[in-house]
Design an enzyme around this catalytic site. Sequence first.
Site, PDB file in Angstrom:
ATOM      1  CG  HIS A  87      -1.810   1.248   1.252  1.00 47.23           C
ATOM      2  ND1 HIS A  87      -2.752   1.498   0.286  1.00 47.23           N
ATOM      3  CD2 HIS A  87      -1.868   2.305   2.111  1.00 47.23           C
ATOM      4  CE1 HIS A  87      -3.361   2.651   0.557  1.00 47.23           C
ATOM      5  NE2 HIS A  87      -2.823   3.154   1.654  1.00 47.23           N
ATOM      6  CB  SER A  88       0.947   4.304   0.225  1.00 50.92           C
ATOM      7  OG  SER A  88       1.194   5.674  -0.004  1.00 50.92           O
ATOM      8  CG  MET A  89       7.305   3.615   0.791  1.00 50.24           C
ATOM      9  SD  MET A  89       8.154   4.160   2.302  1.00 50.24           S
ATOM     10  CE  MET A  89       7.815   2.770   3.399  1.00 50.24           C
TER      11      MET A  89
END
Length: 245
Positions: A87-89
């Site tokens: 998720h995300s990074m």
Amino acid sequence: MTWFRCAETRPWASMRLFCLPHAGGSAVFYRSWAKEVSPAVEVHAAQYPGRADRMADPFVTDAHQLARLLAGAMAPLMDRPTALFGHSMGAVLAYEVARLLQERGSAPVHVFASGTRAPHDRGEDRVAGRDDDAVVAEIVGLGGTDAEALRDPELRELVLPYVRNDFALIEDYAHRPGTRLAVPITAIVGDSDPHVTEEQAAAWGEVTDGRFALKVLPGDHFYLVPCQSDVIAEIHRTLEVPAAS
């Protein structure tokens, strides 16, 4: 110190799912997944250095180096088919880990890239260099951290260094030419995420020769918290494993 936390070991599981947290996140973010995911899947969540039970470990400041360390830590756990969820990074790290694993002849069966732009289409926003209040405001605005907790000076003093490190790590990341992924990718995004549009999420299809799918769910950057059941259902469907009864 080991790199992955497994809340529920499943020696019988036919597949492992490695989950990589967002900037400022820790393995505990995925702890509840073990109860909801199929018995056929064993969940392992990454614990990055410098936080939680790894508070004493030095930060890793380069995304490519962090991906190498994660891929190395996964090596002893690659005795069965593996999928990656980031998720995300964590999605960018999952992509880089998948490239490394593919180079080594142990490619994952699938990569789930959640809540972020594609690796070759990074944003220009810089958060890492802002003052403490501005960094806290950014975290609270994303919806992933309890605002009240960050108002506690002692907790803020513990949390901010690794949050700032993570923002710098992903903001300094640059996509490098090299191994082209052949692994299927599913990009998942919240329909009101202020940091990534559906069109930007769709660009993940440009970094693999494998199948690509885009899934849009209701919610903001942390859509996967209220929509956890929908995310896990998508994982089950994609990996063709039976849902938990």
